[in-house]
Design a protein around this motif. Structure first.
Motif, mmCIF file in Angstrom:
data_model
loop_
_atom_site.group_PDB
_atom_site.id
_atom_site.type_symbol
_atom_site.label_atom_id
_atom_site.label_comp_id
_atom_site.label_asym_id
_atom_site.label_seq_id
_atom_site.Cartn_x
_atom_site.Cartn_y
_atom_site.Cartn_z
ATOM 1 N N ASP A 261 0.847 -1.245 0.165
ATOM 2 C CA ASP A 261 0.118 -0.073 -0.012
ATOM 3 C C ASP A 261 0.652 1.243 -0.098
ATOM 4 N N GLU A 262 1.945 1.226 0.903
ATOM 5 C CA GLU A 262 2.913 2.327 0.896
ATOM 6 C C GLU A 262 3.554 2.460 -0.338
ATOM 7 N N ALA A 263 4.121 1.425 -1.085
ATOM 8 C CA ALA A 263 4.806 1.460 -2.386
ATOM 9 C C ALA A 263 3.894 1.887 -3.389
ATOM 10 N N PHE A 264 2.740 1.581 -3.477
ATOM 11 C CA PHE A 264 1.773 1.993 -4.379
ATOM 12 C C PHE A 264 1.589 3.459 -4.326
ATOM 13 N N LYS A 265 1.084 4.007 -3.190
ATOM 14 C CA LYS A 265 1.240 5.430 -2.785
ATOM 15 C C LYS A 265 2.288 6.196 -3.572
ATOM 16 N N ALA A 266 3.555 5.683 -3.792
ATOM 17 C CA ALA A 266 4.671 6.424 -4.137
ATOM 18 C C ALA A 266 4.132 6.318 -5.714
ATOM 19 N N PHE A 267 3.937 5.331 -6.403
ATOM 20 C CA PHE A 267 3.685 5.242 -7.541
ATOM 21 C C PHE A 267 2.168 6.206 -8.152
ATOM 22 N N ILE A 268 1.379 6.206 -7.256
ATOM 23 C CA ILE A 268 0.146 7.148 -7.596
ATOM 24 C C ILE A 268 0.930 8.574 -7.692
ATOM 25 N N MET A 269 1.717 8.756 -6.632
ATOM 26 C CA MET A 269 2.068 10.342 -6.517
ATOM 27 C C MET A 269 3.007 10.509 -7.785
ATOM 28 N N VAL A 270 4.045 9.798 -8.162
ATOM 29 C CA VAL A 270 4.752 10.096 -9.389
ATOM 30 C C VAL A 270 3.684 10.253 -10.643
ATOM 31 N N GLY A 271 2.969 9.042 -10.570
ATOM 32 C CA GLY A 271 2.159 9.122 -11.872
ATOM 33 C C GLY A 271 1.239 10.320 -12.111
ATOM 34 N N ALA A 272 0.529 10.566 -10.979
ATOM 35 C CA ALA A 272 -0.295 11.658 -11.030
ATOM 36 C C ALA A 272 0.520 13.090 -11.385
ATOM 37 N N TYR A 276 -0.544 15.311 -14.364
ATOM 38 C CA TYR A 276 -1.192 16.585 -14.368
ATOM 39 C C TYR A 276 -0.249 17.578 -15.206
ATOM 40 N N ALA A 277 1.198 17.329 -15.083
ATOM 41 C CA ALA A 277 2.114 18.055 -15.806
ATOM 42 C C ALA A 277 1.650 18.107 -17.134
ATOM 43 N N GLY A 278 1.466 17.185 -17.871
ATOM 44 C CA GLY A 278 0.969 17.019 -19.095
ATOM 45 C C GLY A 278 -0.423 17.575 -19.734
ATOM 46 N N VAL A 279 -1.330 17.314 -18.690
ATOM 47 C CA VAL A 279 -2.860 17.332 -18.986
ATOM 48 C C VAL A 279 -3.119 19.188 -18.494
ATOM 49 N N VAL A 347 10.330 8.145 -3.660
ATOM 50 C CA VAL A 347 9.755 9.191 -2.598
ATOM 51 C C VAL A 347 10.204 10.306 -2.844
ATOM 52 N N PRO A 348 11.785 10.726 -2.770
ATOM 53 C CA PRO A 348 12.338 11.848 -3.232
ATOM 54 C C PRO A 348 11.763 12.239 -4.504
ATOM 55 N N LEU A 349 11.965 11.315 -5.543
ATOM 56 C CA LEU A 349 11.558 11.703 -6.870
ATOM 57 C C LEU A 349 10.128 12.506 -7.089
ATOM 58 N N GLY A 350 9.312 11.603 -6.509
ATOM 59 C CA GLY A 350 7.892 12.232 -6.455
ATOM 60 C C GLY A 350 7.685 13.326 -5.745
ATOM 61 N N LEU A 351 8.515 13.553 -4.516
ATOM 62 C CA LEU A 351 8.190 14.815 -3.966
ATOM 63 C C LEU A 351 8.677 15.947 -4.931
ATOM 64 N N MET A 352 9.851 15.867 -5.336
ATOM 65 C CA MET A 352 10.632 16.883 -6.249
ATOM 66 C C MET A 352 9.548 17.130 -7.655
ATOM 67 N N PHE A 353 9.036 15.908 -8.241
ATOM 68 C CA PHE A 353 7.829 16.221 -9.338
ATOM 69 C C PHE A 353 6.828 17.041 -8.875
ATOM 70 N N SER A 358 4.262 22.295 -9.064
ATOM 71 C CA SER A 358 3.540 23.079 -8.258
ATOM 72 C C SER A 358 4.189 24.591 -8.543
ATOM 73 N N LEU A 359 5.352 24.728 -8.684
ATOM 74 C CA LEU A 359 6.119 25.645 -9.238
ATOM 75 C C LEU A 359 5.334 26.439 -10.336
ATOM 76 N N GLY A 360 4.997 25.512 -11.156
ATOM 77 C CA GLY A 360 4.638 25.941 -12.608
ATOM 78 C C GLY A 360 3.305 26.509 -12.579
ATOM 79 N N PHE A 361 2.703 26.400 -11.425
ATOM 80 C CA PHE A 361 1.242 27.177 -11.550
ATOM 81 C C PHE A 361 1.025 28.109 -10.136
#
Lengths: 448, 150, 326
Positions: A261-272, A276-279, A347-353, A358-361
């Protein structure tokens, strides 16, 4: 690793221990939260001139993702007003300690099958799927905030402690994930003191305070994920064994998770963040249209793609990378535990993504904050004389360099994390590092 | 072990090349260009525009439904167009890289995300960032080889 | 326990204050909300006022940019911007029913976004005269093609030179101009013994001399603001809404068994049609509207003078006015 105990300083400790400062912040934020809901329901339906959109999705979000989470971990949870009313009913008091049984909660135990963050993974994904309207329409934001508010009250009425925060809150899930990175932690000073403590008032409560609302036994704390920094244990510990420490960044990632569940949280965040960046920030109108026209055929296609990327594509490619790393290391154990452990690199990758996205908007739309401060409901007020400040993107020249630096830092950080956890997981980190590199390049391509 | 080293050095070289070479690329001679951009809620058509450095560009903004605008990041230029009243703006593309253009007239819910992209020359912003990222990771692997090959 | 009660009171008071203070401070004076016509347009749609008493209106939009103006009144249009409140004070001297309308295009149905202000106080003034096309007995829905069109664009400047050698007095009155199509005048000019091209140049001159540079500029401005979105910025009937309009016409003609006419905006560059239309006929179409074709009814919006200026401008898609400065 060096740690500096902040609670050594009497002033800090007194401020954290005393209930008044916390209550004051709670009260101010609760008032702000209620005002946001109020603004969403009765203010102008135009998002960029409504407090609910501007202060929740621009100001609060920027504060959360650019400052609170990276530097204070669950610092936001420590002051979040959402659980306050439910907790008041549950305990029978908001400031002083009420005698046990004075509250009005059924006090049930949270069901075992749900004692994980899958519900939070789902709640975040749901919010993410409807983000095009939640982020832009005051009424929808008000509905979502109200739903969280009443869900929190309801779960306090039925279950013990803060079930909403721990198992349901869509925001709490990722704050917990990324709080592992923060240079701030609450830990016990010595585990020996806890081992010899019979009463465990930090968990069960005592005359000095309530048992941990987050259902955590501080003596067993290994990482920040589920410690809400509410400071209750600081109040209850009979031997003054609780410390709030400054520590190096991402300390918790040295002991990676075993849970999917925690591992998937990391994927959800990176994927989202990628989607978002694209859409949202990309130049493709058809994608925005698909995300916006909820209930239409294209929206269901968007949902299908969204879910496939988050739950299938990104994890399965990662599993392949982990498997490749196992082949390189000539390990032949199961992939699953190694997959879960190696998710730490995301985890660090996703946070920095998320920081880069967020800086973008945030800089682009920051001037709305000043305007909405003076006219929070779009009713033509001008409280501070800033209501007519025109929209003007800020630091547009700095945006690309800043996003580049943030993403490079995230990339290196995740590579370092991958190396750190690889040997224990029995894999060679290179394939995972290449995965992170490719994800970073895609993110750069979408943002720049 | 040796091949791993060569791989990393090649990666570094590739990254640096990607970061730096586009600046030396032979730029196409500047020309006059006119782009007609149709704006409708919540997209520009075309959403992406490619120019060469030094081009003298005229943007024609045509609103197809409600009043829209266009603000060009980096150049700090803006335009507003009502349906039936094409707005025009001419400028010299003297800054290389990629720049977002955004609607600057509130045009409905998704207005903050009504975004297009203007690229001047090869997309420097991206090639530089990607090249630096690849170089950074190559250097990182060179510095921490042992951990990587554990 | 006292501290607990104090904390509770403070908390509840704070939460109530943030809701009650805004409600108490809310400006309750008349606010006119604008939404796209598909979402009900203006709210309220009818406003009451009294003659001679200022009417203060707060204007705000709940979606996109709109504009506010009152028809047949000398007033600058007021922008009605999303989430922003603008104020306007109106003064009506005469009682009657006035039309207010949206002045910034906000979609295909923008022109439907209208409302009325009912101004009370004494008797309403007498109704205006019937429009000219009624007095002339014109059937403005009948086709009016011409058998022949000029071989080159008629030039007012060339026509002006010819005007010095032929007598044009009978063709130069506003009454004559308004009641005749360019083709009729072209035919009436047979008496002058000029050749075909010269006669067209004279028509161009006559048309130009019925307006002024200011009148044409005003016409051009009104055209750009109100007409170009459908009829096209260069008059070709190819404005940004032309396709949508045609599509909506098709769907409605399907449902109404083809009884609805096709919704194609008129092409003012089409000489066949334009040269056969008199100013009175065009004014009739403009002021009455297209009765289901998608052409709005502008009679309650434009003043008589504005309508003549727009029509003078429309003929500039047929005639070359360059070289005439007056």
């Amino acid at each position: 690793m060096t740690r500096h105990e902040l609670t050594r300083f009497p002033l800090i400790k007194a401020l954290l221990k005393n209930r008044w400062p916390q209550l004051a912040v709670y009260a101010a934020l609760l008032a702000g939260f209620i005002f946001a809901i109020f603004a969403g329901f009765v203010g102008s339906p135009v998002g960029n001139h409504n407090f609910s959109i501007v202060f929740v999705w621009i100001a609060w979000w920027a504060m959360l993702i650019l400052a609170a989470v990276p530097f204070f971990g669950r610092g936001w949870c420590a002051v979040c007003p959402i659980p306050l009313p439910g907790e008041w009913l549950q305990r029978g008091a908001i400031l002083e300690l009420a005698p046990t049984g004075k509250g009005v909660s059924l006090g049930r135990r949270w069901p075992n099958p749900l004692r994980n963050i899958w519900m939070q993974n789902i709640s975040f994904t749901l919010v993410a799927l409807f983000s095009s309207v939640i982020l832009t329409m005051p009424l929808i934001t008000a509905v979502v905030l109200s739903a969280m508010f009443f869900l929190a009250i309801g779960s306090s009425m039925v279950f013990e402690r803060r079930a909403f925060c721990r198992y349901l809150c869509p925001v709490g899930g990722f704050i917990g994930l990324y709080s592992q990175i923060a240079p701030l932690e609450l830990r016990v000073k010595t585990t020996r003191a806890c081992a010899s403590c019979k009463e465990k008032p930090c968990y069960h409560g005592s005359e000095a305070g309530y048992g941990c609302p987050w259902q955590v036994f501080p003596g067993g704390l290994q990482k920040n994920s589920y410690c809400g920094l509410c400071m209750e244990c600081l109040r209850t510990c009979p031997v003054d064994n609780i410390a709030v420490n400054l520590r190096p960044f991402s300390s918790d990632l040295a002991t990676p998770t075993k849970r999917l569940d925690e591992a998937f949280k990391a994927f959800i965040m990176v994927g989202a963040a990628l989607i978002y960046a694209g859409v949202l920030l990309g130049p493709w109108g058809a994608l925005k249209d698909a995300a916006y026209r909820i209930g239409s055929g294209v929206w269901f296609a968007y949902v299908g793609v969204f879910l496939s990327v988050l739950f299938v594509l990104m994890p399965s490619l990662y599993a392949l990378a982990v498997k490749a790393g196992m082949l390189l290391a000539k390990t032949s154990s199961a992939v699953r535990p190694a997959f879960a452990a190696m998710s730490a690199a995301l985890v660090p990758l996703g946070l920095m993504f998320w920081v880069a996205f967020s800086l973008g908007f945030v800089f682009t739309n920051a001037t709305y904050i000043l305007a909405a401060l003076s006219d929070p409901l779009g009713w033509g007020w001008n409280l501070f004389g800033t209501a007519n400040i025109p929209w003007q993107p800020l630091f547009t020249g700095l945006l690309a360099p800043l996003q580049t630096l943030v993403l490079i830092a995230g990339m290196l950080w995740s590579a370092e994390t991958a190396q750190k956890v690889a040997s224990a997981a029995g894999v060679r980190p290179l394939p995972v590092i290449i995965y992170c590199l490719l994800a970073t390049l895609v993110m750069l391509g979408l943002l720049l | 072990m040796k091949s791993a080293m060569i791989f990393r050095l090649l990666m570094l070289a590739g990254g640096l090349a990607l970061a730096l070479l586009p600046s030396f690329a032979q730029a196409a001679p500047p020309v006059e260009r006119v782009f007609r951009i149709e704006a409708s809620s919540f997209a520009y058509k075309p959403g992406q525009i490619q120019l060469n450095l030094g081009d003298r560009v005229t943007l024609e903004l045509v609103s197809m439904d409600v009043v829209h605008g266009l603000y060009l990041d980096g150049y700090d230029l803006s335009l507003t167009a009502d349906p039936g009243q094409t707005a025009r703006l001419t400028f010299v593309a003297d800054r290389a890289g990629s720049f977002r253009f955004r609607c600057n007239v509130t045009c409905g819910a998704m207005h903050p995300f009504m975004i297009g992209k203007l690229t001047v020359g090869p997309n420097h912003s991206f090639t530089l960032a990607a090249g630096l990222t690849i170089s950074a990771i190559a250097i990182f692997l060179l510095i921490h080889p042992r951990r990587a090959s554990q | 326990m006292k501290r607990e009660i104090l904390a509770r009171i403070l908390l509840l008071a704070l939460c109530l204050v943030v809701v009650l203070i805004p409600l108490a401070l809310r400006d309750r004076s008349l606010t006119l909300r604008a939404r796209m016509p598909e979402d009900d347009g203006w709210s309220p749609q009818v406003i009451q006022a009294a003659a001679g008493q200022p009417l203060r209106l707060r204007l705000t939009s709940e979606d996109v940019t709109h504009g506010f103006a009152v028809g047949q009144m000398e007033m600058a249009s007021v922008d009605v911007l999303p989430g922003v409140v603008s104020e306007v004070t109106l003064l009506f001297d005469e009682p009657g029913i006035y039309t207010f309308f949206c002045t910034r295009w906000c979609g295909l149905n923008h022109w439907r976004m209208r409302g009325t202000i009912e101004v009370s106080g004494g008797d309403a003034p007498a109704l205006a005269d019937a429009p000219l096309y009624v007095a002339l007995g014109l059937d403005i829905d009948a086709p009016h093609p011409v058998p022949g069109v000029p071989s080159q664009i008629p030039s007012a400047a060339r026509g002006g030179q010819l005007a010095e050698i032929v007598s044009l007095a009978e063709f130069s009155t506003p009454e004559y101009y308004r009641a005749h199509s360019p083709y009729q005048v072209y035919q009436d000019l047979v008496s002058t013994n000029l050749n075909a091209a010269e006669r067209w140049d004279v028509v161009s001159y006559l048309w130009r001399s019925q307006t002024t540079a200011e009148g044409l500029a005003e016409g051009a401005r009104l055209y750009a603001q109100n007409c170009a979105a459908c009829h096209g910025e260069t008059g070709g009937g190819d404005g940004v809404f032309a396709d949508q309009l045609a599509a909506s016409g098709q769907s409605s003609s399907q449902t109404m068994h083809g009884s609805m006419s096709a919704r194609t905006p008129a092409d003012f560059t089409d000489a066949q049609n334009m040269l056969g239309a008199s100013p009175a006929l065009l004014q009739g179409k403009l002021m009455r509207g297209g009765m289901g074709t998608g052409m709005p009814m502008w009679g309650v919006i434009f003043t008589e003078e504005q309508s003549w200026n727009i029509i003078a401008f429309l003929y500039s898609f047929q005639f070359q006015y360059q070289g005439v400065t007056r």
